[in-house]
Design a protein around this motif. Structure first.
Motif, PDB file in Angstrom:
ATOM      1  N   ILE A 101     -21.628  19.805  17.325  1.00  0.00           N
ATOM      2  CA  ILE A 101     -22.413  19.704  18.577  1.00  0.00           C
ATOM      3  C   ILE A 101     -21.945  20.330  19.537  1.00  0.00           C
ATOM      4  O   ILE A 101     -22.774  20.970  20.351  1.00  0.00           O
ATOM      5  CB  ILE A 101     -22.276  17.951  18.913  1.00  0.00           C
ATOM      6  N   VAL A 102     -20.455  20.485  20.027  1.00  0.00           N
ATOM      7  CA  VAL A 102     -19.968  21.370  20.902  1.00  0.00           C
ATOM      8  C   VAL A 102     -20.370  22.581  20.870  1.00  0.00           C
ATOM      9  O   VAL A 102     -20.764  23.236  21.768  1.00  0.00           O
ATOM     10  CB  VAL A 102     -18.290  20.998  21.231  1.00  0.00           C
ATOM     11  N   SER A 103     -20.064  23.282  19.770  1.00  0.00           N
ATOM     12  CA  SER A 103     -20.621  24.496  19.607  1.00  0.00           C
ATOM     13  C   SER A 103     -22.113  24.896  19.908  1.00  0.00           C
ATOM     14  O   SER A 103     -22.493  26.013  20.548  1.00  0.00           O
ATOM     15  CB  SER A 103     -20.340  25.241  18.370  1.00  0.00           C
ATOM     16  N   THR A 104     -22.832  23.967  19.378  1.00  0.00           N
ATOM     17  CA  THR A 104     -24.358  24.175  19.620  1.00  0.00           C
ATOM     18  C   THR A 104     -24.937  24.048  21.093  1.00  0.00           C
ATOM     19  O   THR A 104     -25.575  24.842  21.497  1.00  0.00           O
ATOM     20  CB  THR A 104     -25.121  22.966  18.653  1.00  0.00           C
ATOM     21  N   VAL A 105     -24.116  23.178  21.651  1.00  0.00           N
ATOM     22  CA  VAL A 105     -24.735  22.791  23.294  1.00  0.00           C
ATOM     23  C   VAL A 105     -23.842  23.997  23.979  1.00  0.00           C
ATOM     24  O   VAL A 105     -24.802  24.591  24.832  1.00  0.00           O
ATOM     25  CB  VAL A 105     -23.832  21.401  23.643  1.00  0.00           C
ATOM     26  N   MET A 106     -22.805  24.379  23.539  1.00  0.00           N
ATOM     27  CA  MET A 106     -22.194  25.570  24.240  1.00  0.00           C
ATOM     28  C   MET A 106     -22.964  26.867  24.211  1.00  0.00           C
ATOM     29  O   MET A 106     -23.042  27.750  24.919  1.00  0.00           O
ATOM     30  CB  MET A 106     -20.893  25.862  23.648  1.00  0.00           C
ATOM     31  N   ALA A 107     -23.721  27.221  22.902  1.00  0.00           N
ATOM     32  CA  ALA A 107     -24.496  28.388  22.531  1.00  0.00           C
ATOM     33  C   ALA A 107     -25.811  28.139  23.498  1.00  0.00           C
ATOM     34  O   ALA A 107     -26.403  29.129  23.714  1.00  0.00           O
ATOM     35  CB  ALA A 107     -24.726  28.176  21.130  1.00  0.00           C
ATOM     36  N   ALA A 108     -26.086  27.233  24.020  1.00  0.00           N
ATOM     37  CA  ALA A 108     -27.469  26.946  24.641  1.00  0.00           C
ATOM     38  C   ALA A 108     -27.433  26.804  26.264  1.00  0.00           C
ATOM     39  O   ALA A 108     -28.338  26.940  26.880  1.00  0.00           O
ATOM     40  CB  ALA A 108     -28.014  25.607  24.247  1.00  0.00           C
ATOM     41  N   VAL A 109     -25.911  26.699  26.821  1.00  0.00           N
ATOM     42  CA  VAL A 109     -25.978  26.531  28.302  1.00  0.00           C
ATOM     43  C   VAL A 109     -24.962  27.432  28.724  1.00  0.00           C
ATOM     44  O   VAL A 109     -23.811  27.809  28.121  1.00  0.00           O
ATOM     45  CB  VAL A 109     -25.703  25.034  28.755  1.00  0.00           C
ATOM     46  N   GLU A 110     -25.112  27.708  30.184  1.00  0.00           N
ATOM     47  CA  GLU A 110     -24.187  28.384  30.934  1.00  0.00           C
ATOM     48  C   GLU A 110     -24.028  27.429  32.204  1.00  0.00           C
ATOM     49  O   GLU A 110     -24.693  26.744  32.492  1.00  0.00           O
ATOM     50  CB  GLU A 110     -24.714  29.836  31.514  1.00  0.00           C
ATOM     51  N   THR A 127     -19.748  11.156  26.039  1.00  0.00           N
ATOM     52  CA  THR A 127     -18.736  11.434  26.743  1.00  0.00           C
ATOM     53  C   THR A 127     -18.333  13.029  26.846  1.00  0.00           C
ATOM     54  O   THR A 127     -18.157  13.607  27.818  1.00  0.00           O
ATOM     55  CB  THR A 127     -17.420  10.743  25.910  1.00  0.00           C
ATOM     56  N   MET A 128     -18.776  13.676  25.705  1.00  0.00           N
ATOM     57  CA  MET A 128     -18.598  15.143  25.666  1.00  0.00           C
ATOM     58  C   MET A 128     -19.541  15.818  26.723  1.00  0.00           C
ATOM     59  O   MET A 128     -19.231  16.457  27.419  1.00  0.00           O
ATOM     60  CB  MET A 128     -18.998  15.646  24.295  1.00  0.00           C
ATOM     61  N   LEU A 129     -20.894  15.244  26.857  1.00  0.00           N
ATOM     62  CA  LEU A 129     -21.666  16.026  27.658  1.00  0.00           C
ATOM     63  C   LEU A 129     -21.186  15.708  29.270  1.00  0.00           C
ATOM     64  O   LEU A 129     -21.317  16.636  29.970  1.00  0.00           O
ATOM     65  CB  LEU A 129     -23.117  15.371  27.364  1.00  0.00           C
ATOM     66  N   GLU A 243     -25.549  33.115  18.280  1.00  0.00           N
ATOM     67  CA  GLU A 243     -24.649  32.655  19.010  1.00  0.00           C
ATOM     68  C   GLU A 243     -23.687  31.491  18.741  1.00  0.00           C
ATOM     69  O   GLU A 243     -22.424  31.253  18.988  1.00  0.00           O
ATOM     70  CB  GLU A 243     -25.469  32.148  20.266  1.00  0.00           C
ATOM     71  N   ILE A 244     -24.441  30.532  17.904  1.00  0.00           N
ATOM     72  CA  ILE A 244     -23.799  29.412  17.098  1.00  0.00           C
ATOM     73  C   ILE A 244     -22.571  30.035  16.381  1.00  0.00           C
ATOM     74  O   ILE A 244     -21.633  29.584  16.128  1.00  0.00           O
ATOM     75  CB  ILE A 244     -24.624  28.358  16.668  1.00  0.00           C
ATOM     76  N   GLY A 245     -22.922  30.930  15.478  1.00  0.00           N
ATOM     77  CA  GLY A 245     -22.049  31.694  14.447  1.00  0.00           C
ATOM     78  C   GLY A 245     -20.903  32.141  15.359  1.00  0.00           C
ATOM     79  O   GLY A 245     -19.696  32.029  14.900  1.00  0.00           O
ATOM     80  N   PHE A 246     -21.214  32.917  16.375  1.00  0.00           N
ATOM     81  CA  PHE A 246     -20.201  33.323  17.161  1.00  0.00           C
ATOM     82  C   PHE A 246     -19.096  32.282  17.696  1.00  0.00           C
ATOM     83  O   PHE A 246     -17.873  32.392  17.291  1.00  0.00           O
ATOM     84  CB  PHE A 246     -20.709  34.211  18.512  1.00  0.00           C
ATOM     85  N   LEU A 247     -19.650  31.136  17.917  1.00  0.00           N
ATOM     86  CA  LEU A 247     -18.766  29.905  18.620  1.00  0.00           C
ATOM     87  C   LEU A 247     -17.996  29.642  17.132  1.00  0.00           C
ATOM     88  O   LEU A 247     -16.730  29.145  17.397  1.00  0.00           O
ATOM     89  CB  LEU A 247     -19.512  28.922  19.373  1.00  0.00           C
ATOM     90  N   GLN A 248     -18.551  29.339  16.251  1.00  0.00           N
ATOM     91  CA  GLN A 248     -18.087  28.838  14.969  1.00  0.00           C
ATOM     92  C   GLN A 248     -16.878  29.602  14.334  1.00  0.00           C
ATOM     93  O   GLN A 248     -15.892  29.268  14.033  1.00  0.00           O
ATOM     94  CB  GLN A 248     -19.168  28.876  13.719  1.00  0.00           C
ATOM     95  N   GLN A 249     -17.230  30.820  14.400  1.00  0.00           N
ATOM     96  CA  GLN A 249     -16.317  31.718  13.589  1.00  0.00           C
ATOM     97  C   GLN A 249     -15.186  32.374  14.568  1.00  0.00           C
ATOM     98  O   GLN A 249     -13.978  32.872  14.132  1.00  0.00           O
ATOM     99  CB  GLN A 249     -16.997  32.891  12.953  1.00  0.00           C
ATOM    100  N   VAL A 250     -15.600  32.818  15.939  1.00  0.00           N
ATOM    101  CA  VAL A 250     -14.571  33.324  16.834  1.00  0.00           C
ATOM    102  C   VAL A 250     -14.474  32.523  18.067  1.00  0.00           C
ATOM    103  O   VAL A 250     -13.174  32.536  18.474  1.00  0.00           O
ATOM    104  CB  VAL A 250     -15.526  34.687  17.247  1.00  0.00           C
TER     105      VAL A 250
END
Ligand code: PLP
Length: 421
Positions: A101-110, A127-129, A243-250
């Motif tokens: 969830i955190v990686s997916t939300v992070m990939a969608a917002v700035e 709570t995370m949001l 974008e999600i893959g970047f956050l997951q792996q890097v």
């Protein structure tokens, strides 16, 4: 086997893909394991130095691996199967549902963007949001009653980049109309994310209904045996997947470990069988509870009394295995009721083969302030049940004996108190 689309009306493919897809025996090494091995290596030998081949050209489908955080054969097999089952093009497996969830939300917002979310979300996501995205990353967050699409549309602004939903919700089993949410998201140029943990892809496929991304806590039904923590994000949007893959792996490196990838692959083989039994048992338990005079309300989308029964019947193929109910009594009755159960274990989490029961006000939803809990309808006498796949007769008998015990003990209570004076 080719990753054919799980078009509606072809649900039989689901059962076949659950067992084998992504795990075809590889005879090239002279072994041909029928299940994918647990590849523990953290790094892989490469053929030689090649200045033309960058990381981006490594293709796990061609068995080209470099380093396990980037791609691992066991995780890759699971990701292929999850994409097929959710009817998406890309899947990424994470160390937990929370990290998916955190990686997916992070990939969608700035910073400066805005999120609209269902008010009745898993407590950790809520709570995370608030505490990460709103308070630390300057992302606006509004919670709305998404059972009403008009409320959602009213909360959208030109800065809204993400609409975040769970359906059915936890612990009150409220629904949102995924197709209506997708239309609203499209109108505002936002992405729609759906946490599909409660239903799983056998009963509900949000990507087919217009969602842009689906996430799971694989800890629950997908693994199904309460012995692995994991998560996943699935999408058919190539750019979003990158974008999600970047956050997951890097960016975060929050990948699922090979052993857990194997566990989830194994769990998925029986997902349709388990889901059918969960749904059957939950419906028996819900009907039994609804008829009981010590029960005030039962929240289960498969009951005709559920206010969104029609939407549930259209949007889902069955009604799932989770329900909640309010006991007619006080906290002391709830405590005695729970103490008198044998088959239902008092524990958080859900989606395992065994029946679990939890008390949201003191367990999963205790981080929410009391007023917020009350406004949502999470009272002190609410219990959430994850109905397992045991024989339903044993489950009903267990509930009956716990009800009998509170009936008897409630009547005895004043006498006992008096005799202690
Ligand atoms: N989403 C839902 C609906 C959940 O119920 C949970 C956990 O209970 C999560 C996400 C978080 O998953 P995990 O515990 O695997 O991080």
């Amino acid at each position: 086997m080719s990753p054919e689309r799980l078009s509606e009306g072809d649900r039989s493919r689901f059962e076949t893909l659950s067992v084998t897809y992504g795990e075809e025996p590889d005879l090239s090494n002279g072994m041909g394991d029928v299940t994918v091995p647990i590849h523990l290596a953290s790094t892989y030998a490469v053929e030689g130095i090649d200045m033309d081949t960058g990381l981006d050209d490594l293709d796990p489908d061609q068995d080209q691996f470099l380093y396990t955080r980037l791609s691992n054969p066991t995780r890759h097999a699971l990701e292929k199967r999850l994409a097929a089952l959710e009817d998406g093009d890309h899947a990424m497996a994470f160390a937990s549902g929370t990290s998916a969830i955190v990686s997916t939300v992070m990939a969608a917002v700035e910073p400066g963007d805005h999120i609209v979310a269902f008010e009745d979300l898993y407590g950790g996501t809520n709570t995370m949001l608030k505490e990460l995205f709103r308070d630390k990353l300057n992302v606006g967050v509004d919670f709305v009653d998404a059972a009403d699409p008009e409320e959602v549309a009213e909360a959208m602004t030109e800065d809204t980049t993400l609409l975040w939903m769970e359906t059915p919700t936890n612990p009150l089993l409220r629904l949102c109309d995924i197709e209506a949410m997708a239309e609203i998201a499209d109108e505002f140029g936002a992405l729609l994310g759906v946490d599909n943990t409660f239903m799983g892809p056998y009963f509900q496929r949000p990507l087919q209904l217009g969602a842009d991304v689906v996430v799971h806590s694989t800890t629950k039904y997908l693994n199904g045996h309460s012995d692995s923590l994991g998560g996943a994000a699935i999408t058919s949007d190539d750019e979003f997947a990158e974008e999600i893959g970047f956050l997951q792996q890097v960016g975060m490196g929050n990948v699922l470990a090979p052993f857990d990838a194997y566990m989830v692959l194994r769990g998925l083989k029986t997902l349709p069988l388990r889901m059918r039994q969960h749904a059957h048992n939950a419906s028996e338990v819900a009907s039994y509870l609804e008829a009981h005079d010590r029960v005030k309300t039962v929240h289960f989308p498969g009951l005709e009394s559920h206010p969104q029964y029609e939407l549930a019947s259209q949007q889902m193929d069955d009604y799932g295995g989770v329900l909640s109910f309010e006991l007619d009594g006080d906290l002391a009755d709830v405590e005695r009721f729970v103490a008198n159960l044998d088959e239902f274990t008092l524990a958080v989490s859900l989606g395992g083969v065994e029946s679990l029961l939890e008390h949201p006000a003191s367990m999963t939803h205790s981080p929410l302030p009391e007023e917020e809990r009350e406004a949502l309808g999470i009272t002190e006498t609410l219990l959430r049940v994850s109905v397992g796949i045991e024989h339903p007769k044993d489950l009903l008998e267990d509930l009956e004996s716990a009800f009998e015990a509170i009936g008897a003990e409630s009547e005895d209570a004043p006498e006992t108190a008096a005799s202690m004076d």
